[in-house]
Design an enzyme around this catalytic site. Structure first.
Site, PDB file in Angstrom:
ATOM      1  N   LYS A 187      29.183  42.767  36.834  1.00 25.01           N
ATOM      2  CA  LYS A 187      30.316  41.838  36.752  1.00 25.01           C
ATOM      3  C   LYS A 187      29.836  40.410  36.486  1.00 25.01           C
ATOM      4  O   LYS A 187      30.346  39.703  35.616  1.00 25.01           O
ATOM      5  CB  LYS A 187      31.138  41.882  38.040  1.00 25.01           C
ATOM      6  CG  LYS A 187      32.275  40.896  38.091  1.00 25.01           C
ATOM      7  CD  LYS A 187      33.319  41.131  37.012  1.00 25.01           C
ATOM      8  CE  LYS A 187      34.351  40.034  37.020  1.00 25.01           C
ATOM      9  NZ  LYS A 187      35.302  40.126  35.904  1.00 25.01           N
ATOM     10  N   CYS A 244      36.396  31.760  37.186  1.00 27.34           N
ATOM     11  CA  CYS A 244      35.458  32.857  36.920  1.00 27.34           C
ATOM     12  C   CYS A 244      34.240  32.343  36.160  1.00 27.34           C
ATOM     13  O   CYS A 244      33.180  32.144  36.728  1.00 27.34           O
ATOM     14  CB  CYS A 244      36.174  33.940  36.124  1.00 27.34           C
ATOM     15  SG  CYS A 244      37.529  34.690  37.034  1.00 27.34           S
TER      16      CYS A 244
HETATM   17  N1  NAD Z   1      41.868  35.780  37.638  1.00 29.62           N
HETATM   18  C1  NAD Z   1      41.138  36.569  36.868  1.00 29.62           C
HETATM   19  O1  NAD Z   1      41.227  36.600  35.617  1.00 29.62           O
HETATM   20  C2  NAD Z   1      40.128  37.464  37.517  1.00 29.62           C
HETATM   21  C3  NAD Z   1      39.636  38.547  36.790  1.00 29.62           C
HETATM   22  C4  NAD Z   1      38.709  39.382  37.391  1.00 29.62           C
HETATM   23  C5  NAD Z   1      38.266  39.139  38.680  1.00 29.62           C
HETATM   24  N2  NAD Z   1      38.770  38.092  39.361  1.00 29.62           N
HETATM   25  C6  NAD Z   1      38.310  37.899  40.736  1.00 29.62           C
HETATM   26  O2  NAD Z   1      39.370  38.354  41.627  1.00 29.62           O
HETATM   27  C7  NAD Z   1      39.388  37.582  42.824  1.00 29.62           C
HETATM   28  C8  NAD Z   1      40.793  37.053  43.066  1.00 29.62           C
HETATM   29  O3  NAD Z   1      41.162  36.291  41.953  1.00 29.62           O
HETATM   30  P1  NAD Z   1      42.703  35.935  41.663  1.00 29.62           P
HETATM   31  O4  NAD Z   1      42.761  35.355  40.294  1.00 29.62           O
HETATM   32  O5  NAD Z   1      43.586  37.083  42.002  1.00 29.62           O
HETATM   33  O6  NAD Z   1      42.951  34.771  42.757  1.00 29.62           O
HETATM   34  P2  NAD Z   1      44.351  34.074  43.119  1.00 29.62           P
HETATM   35  O7  NAD Z   1      43.998  32.722  43.632  1.00 29.62           O
HETATM   36  O8  NAD Z   1      45.326  34.226  42.017  1.00 29.62           O
HETATM   37  O9  NAD Z   1      44.912  34.975  44.355  1.00 29.62           O
HETATM   38  C9  NAD Z   1      44.213  35.079  45.576  1.00 29.62           C
HETATM   39  C10 NAD Z   1      45.196  35.543  46.644  1.00 29.62           C
HETATM   40  O10 NAD Z   1      44.457  35.800  47.852  1.00 29.62           O
HETATM   41  C11 NAD Z   1      45.212  35.315  48.938  1.00 29.62           C
HETATM   42  N3  NAD Z   1      44.334  35.092  50.099  1.00 29.62           N
HETATM   43  C12 NAD Z   1      43.572  34.014  50.376  1.00 29.62           C
HETATM   44  N4  NAD Z   1      42.938  34.205  51.553  1.00 29.62           N
HETATM   45  C13 NAD Z   1      43.286  35.450  52.007  1.00 29.62           C
HETATM   46  C14 NAD Z   1      42.956  36.214  53.147  1.00 29.62           C
HETATM   47  N5  NAD Z   1      42.110  35.737  54.070  1.00 29.62           N
HETATM   48  N6  NAD Z   1      43.513  37.438  53.298  1.00 29.62           N
HETATM   49  C15 NAD Z   1      44.362  37.928  52.364  1.00 29.62           C
HETATM   50  N7  NAD Z   1      44.715  37.243  51.238  1.00 29.62           N
HETATM   51  C16 NAD Z   1      44.180  36.012  51.078  1.00 29.62           C
HETATM   52  C17 NAD Z   1      45.851  34.043  48.415  1.00 29.62           C
HETATM   53  O11 NAD Z   1      46.956  33.678  49.210  1.00 29.62           O
HETATM   54  C18 NAD Z   1      46.233  34.466  46.990  1.00 29.62           C
HETATM   55  O12 NAD Z   1      47.532  35.023  46.959  1.00 29.62           O
HETATM   56  C19 NAD Z   1      38.319  36.513  42.631  1.00 29.62           C
HETATM   57  O13 NAD Z   1      37.115  36.949  43.228  1.00 29.62           O
HETATM   58  C20 NAD Z   1      38.093  36.473  41.128  1.00 29.62           C
HETATM   59  O14 NAD Z   1      36.762  36.104  40.808  1.00 29.62           O
HETATM   60  C21 NAD Z   1      39.694  37.243  38.831  1.00 29.62           C
HETATM   61  C1  UD9 Z   2      33.378  38.296  30.466  1.00 35.91           C
HETATM   62  C2  UD9 Z   2      34.807  37.951  30.250  1.00 35.91           C
HETATM   63  O1  UD9 Z   2      35.341  37.941  29.179  1.00 35.91           O
HETATM   64  N1  UD9 Z   2      35.502  37.642  31.352  1.00 35.91           N
HETATM   65  C3  UD9 Z   2      36.907  37.327  31.233  1.00 35.91           C
HETATM   66  C4  UD9 Z   2      37.149  35.991  31.898  1.00 35.91           C
HETATM   67  O2  UD9 Z   2      38.492  35.671  31.706  1.00 35.91           O
HETATM   68  P1  UD9 Z   2      39.049  34.172  32.012  1.00 35.91           P
HETATM   69  O3  UD9 Z   2      40.470  34.331  32.412  1.00 35.91           O
HETATM   70  O4  UD9 Z   2      38.133  33.429  32.911  1.00 35.91           O
HETATM   71  O5  UD9 Z   2      39.136  33.417  30.606  1.00 35.91           O
HETATM   72  P2  UD9 Z   2      38.104  33.210  29.413  1.00 35.91           P
HETATM   73  O6  UD9 Z   2      38.772  33.697  28.187  1.00 35.91           O
HETATM   74  O7  UD9 Z   2      36.768  33.742  29.751  1.00 35.91           O
HETATM   75  O8  UD9 Z   2      38.034  31.591  29.342  1.00 35.91           O
HETATM   76  C5  UD9 Z   2      37.372  30.857  30.319  1.00 35.91           C
HETATM   77  C6  UD9 Z   2      37.324  29.412  29.778  1.00 35.91           C
HETATM   78  O9  UD9 Z   2      36.431  29.355  28.652  1.00 35.91           O
HETATM   79  C7  UD9 Z   2      37.097  28.822  27.516  1.00 35.91           C
HETATM   80  N2  UD9 Z   2      36.576  29.526  26.335  1.00 35.91           N
HETATM   81  C8  UD9 Z   2      36.717  30.881  26.244  1.00 35.91           C
HETATM   82  C9  UD9 Z   2      36.198  31.547  25.167  1.00 35.91           C
HETATM   83  C10 UD9 Z   2      35.528  30.830  24.141  1.00 35.91           C
HETATM   84  O10 UD9 Z   2      35.064  31.377  23.132  1.00 35.91           O
HETATM   85  N3  UD9 Z   2      35.422  29.470  24.272  1.00 35.91           N
HETATM   86  C11 UD9 Z   2      35.929  28.810  25.365  1.00 35.91           C
HETATM   87  O11 UD9 Z   2      35.805  27.577  25.451  1.00 35.91           O
HETATM   88  C12 UD9 Z   2      38.579  29.052  27.763  1.00 35.91           C
HETATM   89  O12 UD9 Z   2      39.370  28.082  27.104  1.00 35.91           O
HETATM   90  C13 UD9 Z   2      38.677  28.889  29.286  1.00 35.91           C
HETATM   91  O13 UD9 Z   2      38.802  27.532  29.651  1.00 35.91           O
HETATM   92  O14 UD9 Z   2      36.825  36.104  33.273  1.00 35.91           O
HETATM   93  C14 UD9 Z   2      37.566  37.118  33.975  1.00 35.91           C
HETATM   94  C15 UD9 Z   2      37.125  37.102  35.413  1.00 35.91           C
HETATM   95  O15 UD9 Z   2      35.809  37.516  35.528  1.00 35.91           O
HETATM   96  C16 UD9 Z   2      37.251  38.473  33.347  1.00 35.91           C
HETATM   97  O16 UD9 Z   2      37.889  39.501  34.050  1.00 35.91           O
HETATM   98  C17 UD9 Z   2      37.668  38.428  31.913  1.00 35.91           C
HETATM   99  O17 UD9 Z   2      37.382  39.687  31.309  1.00 35.91           O
END
Ligand code: NAD
Ligand code: UD9
Length: 461
Positions: free
Chosen positions: A239, A293
């Site tokens: 990841k 992220c």
């Molecule tokens: N956002 C993405 O694109 C993405 C993609 C893949 C992985 N992730 C990972 O997933 C995780 C969560 O990301 P997200 O985007 O859903 O975050 P988010 O901020 O949108 O949501 C987090 C939620 O967790 C809740 N929370 C906080 N403390 C808590 C606790 N002690 N018990 C239960 N709930 C609690 C918050 O109230 C909130 O609703 C992160 O580790 C992130 O790196 C995010």
């Molecule tokens: C490995 C990967 O793909 N991971 C994705 C990523 O998704 P994300 O929601 O964080 O968004 P990104 O698209 O990565 O953008 C982040 C920032 O980079 C800028 N950007 C992007 C592309 C580019 O060519 N030039 C840029 O400047 C963009 O504007 C923004 O500010 O992380 C998630 C959590 O791990 C993953 O689950 C998801 O698959």
């Protein structure tokens, strides 16, 4: 499969029932699952679990989140299909939410953790929320339970931090319960599609039985099946490596973009053409890298480990300099029109970190607004997704009012869909003070009747 076989399956880890009976029990609501964290990722995840298993309790500390969900509503914006799915699942009682993670832990035998794992101001991984949830789960852990960490963590966290904490809190030992790391690899805006099976689910258990039990679950959830790996640390590395690859490659694109003026070419054209070679995948240059992220994950390796990481650190520095590069292009464009930045009005279009996602953590627009404000400019921000802009050094205005301000420069940082309706000819006619437009994301047409600088593309003729 005998009736005894099915009746006996209330937990999966180290179950003596057949795999068929375990799978049937999971799909028949016999296995209570708790999902901790109901945010952008947690709610779609809990919903896909619920549509498969029918017996999901989501735990979140935010009472507004919990109330919204229990009313059958969806607080996560712009996830296709999610509002309807949440409404149906709550109506069918396949999904319920609680503000009591500890109670959820008592009742569940599968525990899925997807809470925030940010970094501190010192850029150290901040696992305090994870620790809290693990403590809650540990206090409610029973023999046969399986704990799955989905939130992104530094490698070795599951084995060296989560496992001992669970054992301490529960008095149980690995072998009584299972633990696996199964990363959430989806992106906001396509969460249901990804979680249901855009690509296989990576599964890494702290022991083989954990890998087996977690794989059995995700075989039910994910149409693409699972990718079991050697252990939890390997899965954590998968990841984090995905994110590091992206940050380093965005940094390459950004550094190449800074050559645009001196080379006298459209670097974006060169990148696009280079990428026609199957072994080349140079990413897109832009005004910075936001979200919680990509800009955070490098510190999950840089900080906790002794091994030197000059490339990761340099890539972070390059990406973190893009807001400054962008502001310099604004200064340049204004000076070419006889204006100084400190005496100018600048508007930033798009404040969230990427289009369609209501997330501002590490958004380039924060740094850009602060640099402009520090230079003395009057700064306005337009973002249809945000109600509050207190983290930004600017005044928020609706797009429709922007022509009432003497805007000297416009920066398109995050091209929300709503900006697609902007008539740039009207902008040229109505904004008679406008000296320069910075196109941060190669979004604007080339043939605009105004001075435009595209990051990576240079000035329009
Ligand atoms: N956002 C993405 O694109 C993405 C993609 C893949 C992985 N992730 C990972 O997933 C995780 C969560 O990301 P997200 O985007 O859903 O975050 P988010 O901020 O949108 O949501 C987090 C939620 O967790 C809740 N929370 C906080 N403390 C808590 C606790 N002690 N018990 C239960 N709930 C609690 C918050 O109230 C909130 O609703 C992160 O580790 C992130 O790196 C995010
Ligand atoms: C490995 C990967 O793909 N991971 C994705 C990523 O998704 P994300 O929601 O964080 O968004 P990104 O698209 O990565 O953008 C982040 C920032 O980079 C800028 N950007 C992007 C592309 C580019 O060519 N030039 C840029 O400047 C963009 O504007 C923004 O500010 O992380 C998630 C959590 O791990 C993953 O689950 C998801 O698959």
């Amino acid at each position: 499969m005998t009736d005894t076989d099915i009746a006996s399956v209330e937990a999966l880890y180290d179950s003596t029932a057949s795999s068929e009976a375990q799978s049937h029990a999971f799909r028949s609501s016999e296995i209570p699952v708790a999902v901790y964290g109901l945010g952008k990722m947690g709610l779609p995840l809990a919903s896909v679990f619920a549509e498969t298993s029918g017996n999901i309790t989501g735990a979140d500390v935010d009472p507004d989140v919990v109330e919204t969900i229990n009313n059958g509503n969806c607080h996560v914006k712009r996830e296709p299909g999610l509002p309807e799915l949440v409404d149906d699942l709550v109506d069918e009682q396949a999904l319920q939410a609680t503000t009591e993670p500890r109670n959820a832990a008592d009742d569940a035998s599968v525990h899925v953790i997807i809470v925030p794992t940010p970094i501190t101001d010192e850029k150290e991984p901040d696992l305090a929320i994870l620790d809290t949830v693990v403590e809650d789960i540990g206090n409610g852990l029973d023999p046969g339970d399986l704990v799955i960490v989905e939130c992104t963590v530094p490698p070795q966290t599951t084995e060296k931090r989560v496992l001992p904490a669970l054992e301490d809190a529960s008095g149980l030992s690995l072998g009584d319960f299972g633990l696996a790391f199964c990363p959430e690899r989806t992106s906001s805006g396509r969460a249901l599609e990804d979680i249901r099976g855009a690509y296989p689910k990576v599964v890494g258990g702290v022991d083989n039985e954990s890998t087996r039990a977690a794989s059995l679950i995700y075989e039910q959830i994910n149409e693409q099946g699972v990718l079991p790996v050697s252990d939890a640390t390997t899965a954590e590395a998968v990841k984090v490596f995905e994110g590091l690859y992206r940050d380093v490659n965005i940094a390459l694109a950004n550094e190449l973009a800074t050559f645009t003026n001196e080379l006298g070419i459209d670097v974006n054209e060169a990148i696009e053409t280079a990428n026609t070679q199957p072994f080349c995948d140079i990413h897109d240059p832009g005004p910075g890298v936001g979200g919680h992220c990509i800009p955070y994950y490098p510190y999950f390796l840089i900080k906790p480990f002794e091994t030197e990481s000059p490339l990761l650190e340099t890539a972070r520095d390059v990406n973190d300099l893009m807001p400054e590069f962008t502001v310099e292009k604004v200064r340049e464009g204004l000076q070419a029109d006889g204006k100084s930045l400190e005496d100018s009005t600048v508007a930033i279009l798009g404040l969230t970190y990427r289009p369609g996602v209501e997330e501002i953590r590490a958004s380039p627009s924060i740094a850009i607004s602060e640099l402009l404000d520090a230079s003395g400019a009057d700064v306005y921000g337009v973002d249809p997704m945000l109600d509050s802009v207190e983290e930004f050094a600017l005044e928020q205005v609706p797009l429709s009012d922007l022509d009432e301000f003497p805007v000297d420069a416009l920066i398109l940082v995050t091209p929300h869909e709503d900006f697609g309706d902007i008539n740039w000819d009207d902008i040229h006619r109505n904004y008679n003070s406008l000296s320069v437009v910075i196109d941060g994301r190669q979004t604007l047409e080339d043939d605009l009747e105004l001075c435009k600088y595209t990051i990576g593309g240079g000035y329009s003729e």
